[in-house]
Design a protein around this motif. Structure first.
Motif, PDB file in Angstrom:
ATOM      1  N   THR A 273     -59.303  46.059  -2.784  1.00  0.00           N
ATOM      2  CA  THR A 273     -58.373  45.999  -3.577  1.00  0.00           C
ATOM      3  C   THR A 273     -58.548  44.836  -4.579  1.00  0.00           C
ATOM      4  O   THR A 273     -58.986  43.777  -4.012  1.00  0.00           O
ATOM      5  N   ALA A 274     -58.239  44.923  -5.760  1.00  0.00           N
ATOM      6  CA  ALA A 274     -58.360  43.949  -6.764  1.00  0.00           C
ATOM      7  C   ALA A 274     -57.423  42.924  -6.854  1.00  0.00           C
ATOM      8  O   ALA A 274     -57.353  42.168  -7.913  1.00  0.00           O
ATOM      9  N   ASP A 275     -56.445  42.971  -6.129  1.00  0.00           N
ATOM     10  CA  ASP A 275     -55.077  42.476  -6.056  1.00  0.00           C
ATOM     11  C   ASP A 275     -55.314  41.504  -5.037  1.00  0.00           C
ATOM     12  O   ASP A 275     -55.065  41.670  -3.727  1.00  0.00           O
ATOM     13  N   ALA A 276     -55.211  39.935  -5.182  1.00  0.00           N
ATOM     14  CA  ALA A 276     -55.279  39.011  -4.087  1.00  0.00           C
ATOM     15  C   ALA A 276     -54.263  39.166  -3.152  1.00  0.00           C
ATOM     16  O   ALA A 276     -54.391  39.129  -1.927  1.00  0.00           O
TER      17      ALA A 276
ATOM     18  N   TYR B 187     -49.024  49.067   1.280  1.00  0.00           N
ATOM     19  CA  TYR B 187     -48.685  47.924   0.195  1.00  0.00           C
ATOM     20  C   TYR B 187     -49.303  48.351  -1.140  1.00  0.00           C
ATOM     21  O   TYR B 187     -49.221  47.615  -1.960  1.00  0.00           O
ATOM     22  N   GLN B 188     -50.243  49.301  -1.410  1.00  0.00           N
ATOM     23  CA  GLN B 188     -50.575  49.713  -2.594  1.00  0.00           C
ATOM     24  C   GLN B 188     -49.802  50.182  -3.688  1.00  0.00           C
ATOM     25  O   GLN B 188     -48.451  50.846  -3.316  1.00  0.00           O
ATOM     26  N   THR B 189     -49.482  49.872  -4.991  1.00  0.00           N
ATOM     27  CA  THR B 189     -49.019  50.296  -5.706  1.00  0.00           C
ATOM     28  C   THR B 189     -49.624  50.844  -6.888  1.00  0.00           C
ATOM     29  O   THR B 189     -50.884  50.440  -7.166  1.00  0.00           O
ATOM     30  N   PRO B 190     -48.942  51.334  -8.252  1.00  0.00           N
ATOM     31  CA  PRO B 190     -49.637  51.696  -8.987  1.00  0.00           C
ATOM     32  C   PRO B 190     -50.248  50.543  -9.928  1.00  0.00           C
ATOM     33  O   PRO B 190     -51.318  50.491 -10.654  1.00  0.00           O
ATOM     34  N   GLN B 191     -49.389  49.360  -9.744  1.00  0.00           N
ATOM     35  CA  GLN B 191     -50.022  48.092 -10.324  1.00  0.00           C
ATOM     36  C   GLN B 191     -51.333  47.360  -9.762  1.00  0.00           C
ATOM     37  O   GLN B 191     -52.159  47.276 -10.405  1.00  0.00           O
ATOM     38  N   THR B 192     -51.372  47.750  -8.201  1.00  0.00           N
ATOM     39  CA  THR B 192     -52.470  47.283  -7.790  1.00  0.00           C
ATOM     40  C   THR B 192     -53.752  48.070  -7.994  1.00  0.00           C
ATOM     41  O   THR B 192     -55.029  47.813  -8.257  1.00  0.00           O
ATOM     42  N   LEU B 193     -53.314  49.517  -8.221  1.00  0.00           N
ATOM     43  CA  LEU B 193     -54.583  50.330  -8.616  1.00  0.00           C
ATOM     44  C   LEU B 193     -54.789  50.279 -10.044  1.00  0.00           C
ATOM     45  O   LEU B 193     -56.285  50.189 -10.331  1.00  0.00           O
ATOM     46  N   ALA B 194     -54.018  49.811 -11.001  1.00  0.00           N
ATOM     47  CA  ALA B 194     -54.337  49.410 -12.378  1.00  0.00           C
ATOM     48  C   ALA B 194     -55.472  48.415 -12.266  1.00  0.00           C
ATOM     49  O   ALA B 194     -56.226  48.287 -13.019  1.00  0.00           O
TER      50      ALA B 194
ATOM     51  N   GLU C 155     -48.179  56.645 -12.768  1.00  0.00           N
ATOM     52  CA  GLU C 155     -46.920  56.732 -12.365  1.00  0.00           C
ATOM     53  C   GLU C 155     -46.546  58.167 -13.018  1.00  0.00           C
ATOM     54  O   GLU C 155     -45.611  58.710 -12.190  1.00  0.00           O
ATOM     55  N   HIS C 156     -46.969  58.722 -13.731  1.00  0.00           N
ATOM     56  CA  HIS C 156     -46.318  59.784 -14.876  1.00  0.00           C
ATOM     57  C   HIS C 156     -47.375  60.862 -14.633  1.00  0.00           C
ATOM     58  O   HIS C 156     -47.294  61.772 -15.574  1.00  0.00           O
ATOM     59  N   ARG C 157     -48.019  60.808 -13.363  1.00  0.00           N
ATOM     60  CA  ARG C 157     -49.257  62.089 -13.245  1.00  0.00           C
ATOM     61  C   ARG C 157     -48.618  63.397 -12.892  1.00  0.00           C
ATOM     62  O   ARG C 157     -47.502  63.174 -12.293  1.00  0.00           O
ATOM     63  N   SER C 158     -49.103  64.317 -12.993  1.00  0.00           N
ATOM     64  CA  SER C 158     -48.589  65.549 -12.772  1.00  0.00           C
ATOM     65  C   SER C 158     -49.943  66.692 -12.559  1.00  0.00           C
ATOM     66  O   SER C 158     -51.063  66.123 -12.933  1.00  0.00           O
TER      67      SER C 158
ATOM     68  N   TYR D  48     -52.820  52.108 -17.620  1.00  0.00           N
ATOM     69  CA  TYR D  48     -53.082  52.799 -16.285  1.00  0.00           C
ATOM     70  C   TYR D  48     -52.072  52.997 -15.570  1.00  0.00           C
ATOM     71  O   TYR D  48     -51.919  53.818 -14.760  1.00  0.00           O
ATOM     72  N   VAL D  49     -51.041  51.863 -15.252  1.00  0.00           N
ATOM     73  CA  VAL D  49     -49.967  52.006 -14.471  1.00  0.00           C
ATOM     74  C   VAL D  49     -49.113  53.188 -14.813  1.00  0.00           C
ATOM     75  O   VAL D  49     -48.974  54.239 -14.114  1.00  0.00           O
TER      76      VAL D  49
END
Ligand code: 5AD
Ligand code: FES
Length: 353
Positions: free
Chosen positions: A171-174, A214-221, A32-35, A27-28
Protein backbone atom coordinates in the motif's frame (compact mmCIF):
# COMPACT_ATOMS: atom_id res chain seq x y z
CA UNK A 1 -22.40 0.70 -8.86
CA UNK A 2 -24.23 -0.56 -11.93
CA UNK A 3 -25.53 2.83 -12.97
CA UNK A 4 -24.95 3.92 -16.57
CA UNK A 5 -21.67 5.74 -17.07
CA UNK A 6 -21.92 9.37 -16.16
CA UNK A 7 -20.32 11.93 -18.50
CA UNK A 8 -17.79 12.99 -15.87
CA UNK A 9 -16.47 9.43 -15.63
CA UNK A 10 -16.28 9.18 -19.39
CA UNK A 11 -14.28 12.41 -19.52
CA UNK A 12 -11.86 11.06 -16.91
CA UNK A 13 -11.36 7.86 -18.91
CA UNK A 14 -10.62 9.92 -22.03
CA UNK A 15 -8.16 12.05 -20.11
CA UNK A 16 -6.43 9.03 -18.58
CA UNK A 17 -6.06 7.36 -22.01
CA UNK A 18 -4.58 10.51 -23.53
CA UNK A 19 -2.41 11.83 -20.70
CA UNK A 20 -1.64 8.69 -18.63
CA UNK A 21 -2.25 10.61 -15.44
CA UNK A 22 -5.10 11.91 -13.29
CA UNK A 23 -5.08 13.94 -10.10
CA UNK A 24 -5.39 12.16 -6.78
CA UNK A 25 -8.98 13.35 -6.38
CA UNK A 26 -9.89 12.25 -9.91
CA UNK A 27 -8.61 8.73 -9.15
CA UNK A 28 -10.76 8.71 -6.01
CA UNK A 29 -13.75 9.82 -8.10
CA UNK A 30 -13.06 7.19 -10.78
CA UNK A 31 -13.00 4.48 -8.12
CA UNK A 32 -15.98 5.71 -6.11
CA UNK A 33 -18.26 6.23 -9.10
CA UNK A 34 -17.36 3.13 -11.05
CA UNK A 35 -20.02 1.24 -12.97
CA UNK A 36 -20.17 -1.78 -15.24
CA UNK A 37 -20.22 0.62 -18.18
CA UNK A 38 -17.08 2.40 -16.96
CA UNK A 39 -15.33 -0.94 -16.38
CA UNK A 40 -16.19 -2.08 -19.90
CA UNK A 41 -14.91 1.19 -21.41
CA UNK A 42 -11.64 1.01 -19.44
CA UNK A 43 -11.12 -2.66 -20.34
CA UNK A 44 -11.72 -2.01 -24.04
CA UNK A 45 -9.12 0.76 -24.07
CA UNK A 46 -6.65 -1.17 -21.91
CA UNK A 47 -6.88 -4.27 -24.10
CA UNK A 48 -6.39 -2.17 -27.25
CA UNK A 49 -3.35 -0.34 -25.77
CA UNK A 50 -1.72 -3.59 -24.73
CA UNK A 51 -2.36 -5.12 -28.16
CA UNK A 52 -0.68 -2.12 -29.82
CA UNK A 53 2.51 -2.86 -27.90
CA UNK A 54 2.51 -6.61 -27.28
CA UNK A 55 0.04 -8.02 -29.85
CA UNK A 56 -1.69 -11.14 -28.59
CA UNK A 57 1.43 -12.43 -26.79
CA UNK A 58 1.17 -13.18 -23.08
CA UNK A 59 4.44 -13.43 -21.19
CA UNK A 60 4.98 -16.40 -18.96
CA UNK A 61 7.16 -16.80 -15.86
CA UNK A 62 7.90 -20.04 -14.04
CA UNK A 63 7.27 -19.52 -10.34
CA UNK A 64 9.43 -21.51 -7.94
CA UNK A 65 8.38 -21.16 -4.31
CA UNK A 66 11.72 -21.81 -2.67
CA UNK A 67 10.79 -21.51 1.02
CA UNK A 68 7.76 -20.77 3.17
CA UNK A 69 9.88 -19.92 6.20
CA UNK A 70 9.40 -16.25 7.01
CA UNK A 71 10.69 -14.04 9.79
CA UNK A 72 7.92 -11.54 9.15
CA UNK A 73 4.46 -11.48 10.62
CA UNK A 74 2.32 -9.60 8.09
CA UNK A 75 -1.25 -9.74 9.31
CA UNK A 76 -2.69 -10.95 6.00
CA UNK A 77 -0.21 -13.65 5.09
CA UNK A 78 -0.68 -17.39 5.60
CA UNK A 79 3.04 -18.08 5.97
CA UNK A 80 3.53 -15.42 8.66
CA UNK A 81 5.88 -16.33 11.50
CA UNK A 82 3.11 -16.81 14.08
CA UNK A 83 1.16 -19.31 12.01
CA UNK A 84 2.24 -22.45 13.84
CA UNK A 85 -0.15 -24.63 11.82
CA UNK A 86 1.90 -23.94 8.69
CA UNK A 87 4.16 -26.87 7.82
CA UNK A 88 7.48 -25.30 6.86
CA UNK A 89 9.82 -26.31 4.03
CA UNK A 90 12.85 -25.03 2.22
CA UNK A 91 14.07 -26.25 -1.19
CA UNK A 92 17.70 -27.23 -1.60
CA UNK A 93 19.87 -25.78 -4.33
CA UNK A 94 19.62 -29.06 -6.25
CA UNK A 95 15.84 -29.04 -6.05
CA UNK A 96 15.68 -25.47 -7.34
CA UNK A 97 18.07 -26.24 -10.20
CA UNK A 98 15.95 -29.28 -11.04
CA UNK A 99 12.83 -27.08 -11.22
CA UNK A 100 14.69 -24.73 -13.58
CA UNK A 101 15.81 -27.58 -15.85
CA UNK A 102 12.28 -28.93 -15.97
CA UNK A 103 10.96 -25.43 -16.62
CA UNK A 104 13.51 -24.82 -19.36
CA UNK A 105 12.41 -27.99 -21.16
CA UNK A 106 8.80 -26.82 -20.91
CA UNK A 107 9.75 -23.55 -22.63
CA UNK A 108 10.13 -21.15 -19.69
CA UNK A 109 12.75 -18.42 -20.16
CA UNK A 110 12.10 -16.61 -16.89
CA UNK A 111 12.37 -18.15 -13.44
CA UNK A 112 10.92 -16.37 -10.43
CA UNK A 113 12.44 -17.47 -7.13
CA UNK A 114 9.90 -16.49 -4.51
CA UNK A 115 9.97 -17.14 -0.80
CA UNK A 116 9.45 -15.84 2.69
CA UNK A 117 12.20 -13.87 4.40
CA UNK A 118 14.14 -16.99 5.32
CA UNK A 119 17.53 -16.33 6.96
CA UNK A 120 18.97 -19.49 5.40
CA UNK A 121 19.20 -17.69 2.06
CA UNK A 122 22.26 -15.61 2.79
CA UNK A 123 23.90 -13.59 0.04
CA UNK A 124 26.48 -16.30 -0.56
CA UNK A 125 23.86 -19.07 -0.81
CA UNK A 126 21.79 -16.98 -3.24
CA UNK A 127 24.71 -15.70 -5.31
CA UNK A 128 25.97 -19.23 -5.85
CA UNK A 129 22.47 -20.37 -6.83
CA UNK A 130 21.90 -17.47 -9.22
CA UNK A 131 25.30 -18.02 -10.87
CA UNK A 132 24.47 -21.68 -11.44
CA UNK A 133 21.08 -20.89 -12.97
CA UNK A 134 22.57 -18.25 -15.27
CA UNK A 135 25.40 -20.58 -16.17
CA UNK A 136 23.07 -23.45 -17.06
CA UNK A 137 20.47 -21.24 -18.76
CA UNK A 138 22.22 -18.13 -20.10
CA UNK A 139 19.20 -17.21 -22.22
CA UNK A 140 16.92 -16.98 -19.18
CA UNK A 141 16.01 -14.12 -16.87
CA UNK A 142 16.19 -14.65 -13.12
CA UNK A 143 13.64 -12.80 -11.04
CA UNK A 144 13.87 -12.68 -7.25
CA UNK A 145 10.93 -12.17 -4.92
CA UNK A 146 12.49 -12.62 -1.51
CA UNK A 147 11.40 -9.58 0.42
CA UNK A 148 13.36 -6.82 2.08
CA UNK A 149 17.17 -7.06 2.09
CA UNK A 150 20.00 -4.58 2.46
CA UNK A 151 21.15 -2.45 -0.45
CA UNK A 152 24.48 -4.26 -0.39
CA UNK A 153 22.69 -7.59 -0.62
CA UNK A 154 20.58 -6.44 -3.58
CA UNK A 155 23.79 -5.23 -5.19
CA UNK A 156 25.57 -8.56 -4.79
CA UNK A 157 22.58 -10.51 -6.09
CA UNK A 158 22.45 -8.21 -9.10
CA UNK A 159 26.17 -8.75 -9.73
CA UNK A 160 25.61 -12.52 -9.49
CA UNK A 161 23.17 -12.20 -12.38
CA UNK A 162 19.68 -11.51 -11.03
CA UNK A 163 17.79 -9.45 -13.61
CA UNK A 164 14.54 -8.54 -11.89
CA UNK A 165 13.11 -8.12 -8.41
CA UNK A 166 9.49 -8.21 -7.28
CA UNK A 167 8.67 -6.45 -4.03
CA UNK A 168 5.08 -5.39 -3.65
CA UNK A 169 4.79 -2.08 -1.85
CA UNK A 170 1.47 -3.50 -0.44
CA UNK A 171 0.00 0.00 0.00
CA UNK A 172 1.34 3.48 -0.77
CA UNK A 173 -0.33 4.92 2.34
CA UNK A 174 1.88 4.81 5.43
CA UNK A 175 -1.06 4.72 7.84
CA UNK A 176 -2.66 1.84 5.94
CA UNK A 177 0.70 0.06 5.84
CA UNK A 178 0.80 0.14 9.64
CA UNK A 179 -2.61 -1.55 9.83
CA UNK A 180 -1.46 -4.45 7.65
CA UNK A 181 1.92 -5.06 9.27
CA UNK A 182 3.38 -5.58 12.73
CA UNK A 183 5.08 -2.59 14.39
CA UNK A 184 8.59 -3.81 13.56
CA UNK A 185 7.94 -3.46 9.83
CA UNK A 186 8.26 -0.06 8.26
CA UNK A 187 6.69 1.61 5.25
CA UNK A 188 9.75 3.78 4.75
CA UNK A 189 12.07 0.80 4.76
CA UNK A 190 9.97 -0.96 2.13
CA UNK A 191 9.90 2.12 -0.09
CA UNK A 192 13.66 2.52 0.34
CA UNK A 193 14.15 -1.07 -0.79
CA UNK A 194 12.20 -0.31 -3.96
CA UNK A 195 14.31 2.80 -4.62
CA UNK A 196 17.53 0.80 -4.05
CA UNK A 197 16.40 -1.89 -6.49
CA UNK A 198 15.65 0.73 -9.11
CA UNK A 199 19.03 2.40 -8.62
CA UNK A 200 20.78 -0.94 -8.94
CA UNK A 201 19.20 -1.27 -12.40
CA UNK A 202 16.98 -4.21 -11.65
CA UNK A 203 13.75 -4.43 -13.62
CA UNK A 204 11.49 -3.79 -10.64
CA UNK A 205 7.98 -4.92 -9.80
CA UNK A 206 5.85 -3.28 -7.13
CA UNK A 207 2.24 -4.11 -6.35
CA UNK A 208 -0.59 -4.33 -3.87
CA UNK A 209 -3.59 -6.37 -2.86
CA UNK A 210 -7.07 -5.24 -3.86
CA UNK A 211 -9.60 -5.18 -1.03
CA UNK A 212 -7.08 -5.55 1.77
CA UNK A 213 -8.50 -4.66 5.18
CA UNK A 214 -8.76 -0.88 5.78
CA UNK A 215 -8.18 -0.09 2.10
CA UNK A 216 -10.19 2.90 0.83
CA UNK A 217 -10.58 4.70 -2.50
CA UNK A 218 -8.07 7.19 -1.08
CA UNK A 219 -5.41 4.59 -0.33
CA UNK A 220 -5.97 3.09 -3.79
CA UNK A 221 -5.60 6.52 -5.38
CA UNK A 222 -2.23 6.75 -3.62
CA UNK A 223 -1.26 3.36 -5.08
CA UNK A 224 -2.12 4.65 -8.54
CA UNK A 225 -0.15 7.86 -7.98
CA UNK A 226 2.76 5.74 -6.78
CA UNK A 227 2.65 3.65 -9.96
CA UNK A 228 2.63 6.88 -11.98
CA UNK A 229 5.72 8.28 -10.33
CA UNK A 230 7.75 5.14 -9.63
CA UNK A 231 7.48 3.80 -13.20
CA UNK A 232 7.78 0.13 -12.25
CA UNK A 233 8.51 -2.41 -14.98
CA UNK A 234 5.88 -4.63 -13.41
CA UNK A 235 2.97 -4.23 -11.02
CA UNK A 236 1.50 -7.28 -9.31
CA UNK A 237 -2.05 -6.82 -8.16
CA UNK A 238 -4.49 -9.44 -6.98
CA UNK A 239 -7.40 -9.63 -4.60
CA UNK A 240 -6.78 -10.00 -0.88
CA UNK A 241 -8.04 -13.44 0.16
CA UNK A 242 -8.33 -14.25 3.87
CA UNK A 243 -6.27 -17.09 5.32
CA UNK A 244 -7.93 -18.93 8.19
CA UNK A 245 -4.87 -18.90 10.47
CA UNK A 246 -4.20 -15.14 10.35
CA UNK A 247 -5.61 -12.15 12.26
CA UNK A 248 -7.52 -11.24 9.07
CA UNK A 249 -9.29 -14.62 8.87
CA UNK A 250 -12.73 -13.05 9.13
CA UNK A 251 -12.14 -10.14 6.77
CA UNK A 252 -13.92 -10.14 3.41
CA UNK A 253 -11.96 -10.95 0.24
CA UNK A 254 -11.27 -8.34 -2.42
CA UNK A 255 -13.50 -8.50 -5.48
CA UNK A 256 -12.92 -9.60 -9.03
CA UNK A 257 -14.71 -6.51 -10.25
CA UNK A 258 -12.46 -3.96 -8.50
CA UNK A 259 -9.30 -5.91 -9.39
CA UNK A 260 -10.18 -5.88 -13.10
CA UNK A 261 -11.05 -2.18 -12.93
CA UNK A 262 -7.65 -1.36 -11.43
CA UNK A 263 -5.78 -3.56 -13.91
CA UNK A 264 -7.33 -1.53 -16.74
CA UNK A 265 -6.48 1.78 -15.09
CA UNK A 266 -2.85 0.74 -14.52
CA UNK A 267 -2.52 -0.37 -18.16
CA UNK A 268 -3.69 3.08 -19.24
CA UNK A 269 -1.34 4.85 -16.79
CA UNK A 270 1.66 2.98 -18.17
CA UNK A 271 0.81 1.24 -21.46
CA UNK A 272 3.99 -0.89 -21.65
CA UNK A 273 3.87 -2.15 -18.05
CA UNK A 274 4.07 -5.87 -17.26
CA UNK A 275 0.86 -6.73 -15.49
CA UNK A 276 0.27 -10.25 -14.22
CA UNK A 277 -3.11 -11.96 -14.09
CA UNK A 278 -2.31 -13.40 -10.67
CA UNK A 279 -2.99 -16.75 -9.06
CA UNK A 280 -5.11 -14.93 -6.47
CA UNK A 281 -7.32 -13.63 -9.28
CA UNK A 282 -7.67 -17.19 -10.57
CA UNK A 283 -8.54 -18.31 -7.05
CA UNK A 284 -11.52 -15.99 -6.51
CA UNK A 285 -13.02 -16.72 -9.94
CA UNK A 286 -12.59 -19.82 -12.12
CA UNK A 287 -12.04 -17.57 -15.16
CA UNK A 288 -10.28 -14.83 -13.17
CA UNK A 289 -7.00 -14.92 -15.08
CA UNK A 290 -8.71 -14.89 -18.48
CA UNK A 291 -10.78 -11.93 -17.33
CA UNK A 292 -7.60 -10.27 -16.06
CA UNK A 293 -5.98 -10.56 -19.50
CA UNK A 294 -9.08 -9.15 -21.16
CA UNK A 295 -8.95 -6.21 -18.73
CA UNK A 296 -5.34 -5.41 -19.71
CA UNK A 297 -2.98 -7.86 -18.00
CA UNK A 298 -0.21 -9.51 -20.06
CA UNK A 299 1.71 -11.91 -17.81
CA UNK A 300 0.86 -15.27 -16.25
CA UNK A 301 2.93 -17.21 -13.75
CA UNK A 302 2.42 -20.98 -13.81
CA UNK A 303 3.72 -22.86 -10.80
CA UNK A 304 7.04 -24.72 -11.23
CA UNK A 305 7.46 -25.71 -7.59
CA UNK A 306 7.71 -29.41 -6.73
CA UNK A 307 4.14 -30.68 -6.24
CA UNK A 308 5.12 -32.02 -2.80
CA UNK A 309 5.49 -28.49 -1.35
CA UNK A 310 2.82 -26.58 -3.25
CA UNK A 311 0.05 -26.84 -0.68
CA UNK A 312 2.45 -25.55 1.96
CA UNK A 313 3.04 -22.24 0.19
CA UNK A 314 -0.40 -21.13 1.26
CA UNK A 315 -0.47 -17.34 1.41
CA UNK A 316 -4.30 -17.47 1.42
CA UNK A 317 -7.05 -20.11 1.55
CA UNK A 318 -7.97 -22.31 -1.44
CA UNK A 319 -5.00 -21.30 -3.60
CA UNK A 320 -5.20 -22.89 -7.06
CA UNK A 321 -2.50 -24.81 -9.02
CA UNK A 322 -1.40 -26.77 -5.95
CA UNK A 323 -2.13 -30.27 -7.29
CA UNK A 324 -0.82 -30.10 -10.84
CA UNK A 325 2.58 -31.01 -12.23
CA UNK A 326 4.53 -28.14 -13.82
CA UNK A 327 3.77 -29.34 -17.33
CA UNK A 328 0.06 -29.57 -16.56
CA UNK A 329 0.04 -26.11 -15.03
CA UNK A 330 1.71 -24.58 -18.08
CA UNK A 331 -0.54 -26.54 -20.46
CA UNK A 332 -3.62 -25.44 -18.56
CA UNK A 333 -2.64 -21.77 -18.79
CA UNK A 334 -1.67 -22.08 -22.42
CA UNK A 335 -5.13 -23.50 -23.26
CA UNK A 336 -6.81 -20.83 -21.17
CA UNK A 337 -4.98 -18.08 -23.05
CA UNK A 338 -5.80 -19.66 -26.41
CA UNK A 339 -9.47 -19.87 -25.46
CA UNK A 340 -9.58 -16.06 -25.41
CA UNK A 341 -7.43 -15.48 -28.51
CA UNK A 342 -4.00 -15.01 -26.87
CA UNK A 343 -0.91 -17.20 -26.82
CA UNK A 344 2.03 -17.70 -24.49
CA UNK A 345 5.28 -16.06 -25.61
CA UNK A 346 8.42 -18.19 -25.61
CA UNK A 347 11.06 -15.52 -24.93
CA UNK A 348 12.24 -13.89 -21.68
CA UNK A 349 9.40 -11.42 -21.90
CA UNK A 350 11.26 -8.20 -21.18
CA UNK A 351 9.32 -4.95 -21.03
CA UNK A 352 9.19 -3.09 -24.36
CA UNK A 353 10.66 0.37 -23.83
N1 5AD B 1 -4.26 -12.64 -0.09
C1 5AD B 1 -3.77 -12.20 -1.27
N2 5AD B 1 -2.47 -11.93 -1.48
C2 5AD B 1 -1.62 -12.13 -0.45
N3 5AD B 1 -0.29 -11.92 -0.34
C3 5AD B 1 0.10 -12.29 0.91
N4 5AD B 1 -0.97 -12.71 1.62
C4 5AD B 1 -2.05 -12.60 0.79
C5 5AD B 1 -3.44 -12.87 0.96
N5 5AD B 1 -3.94 -13.30 2.12
C6 5AD B 1 0.52 -11.31 -1.39
C7 5AD B 1 1.27 -10.11 -0.82
C8 5AD B 1 2.72 -10.51 -1.00
C9 5AD B 1 2.65 -11.53 -2.11
C10 5AD B 1 3.79 -12.48 -2.15
O1 5AD B 1 1.44 -12.22 -1.88
O2 5AD B 1 0.95 -8.94 -1.58
O3 5AD B 1 3.55 -9.43 -1.37
FE1 FES C 1 4.89 -11.10 4.91
FE2 FES C 1 4.46 -13.46 4.10
S1 FES C 1 4.66 -12.86 6.21
S2 FES C 1 4.51 -11.69 2.84
Amino acid sequence: MSLPMNPEIFALIEQLSAEHTLSFSDYVFLIEHRSDAAAAELAKRADAKRKEIYGNQIFVRGLIEISNICKNNCLYCGIRRDNHSCSRYRLTEEEILYCCREGYDLGFRTFVLQGGEDGYYTDSVLCSLIRKIKDQHPDCAVTLSLGERSRRSYEMLREAGADRYLLRHETADAEHYRKLHPPEMSFDHRMNCLMDLKELSYQVGCGFMVGSPYQTPQTLAKDLKFVETFHPDMCGIGPFIPHQATPFAKQPAGTLELTLYLLSIIRLIQPNILLPATTALGTIDPKGREKGILAGANVVMPNLSPVSVRKKYELYDNKICTGEESAQCRGCLSRRMESIGYSLATDRGDIKK
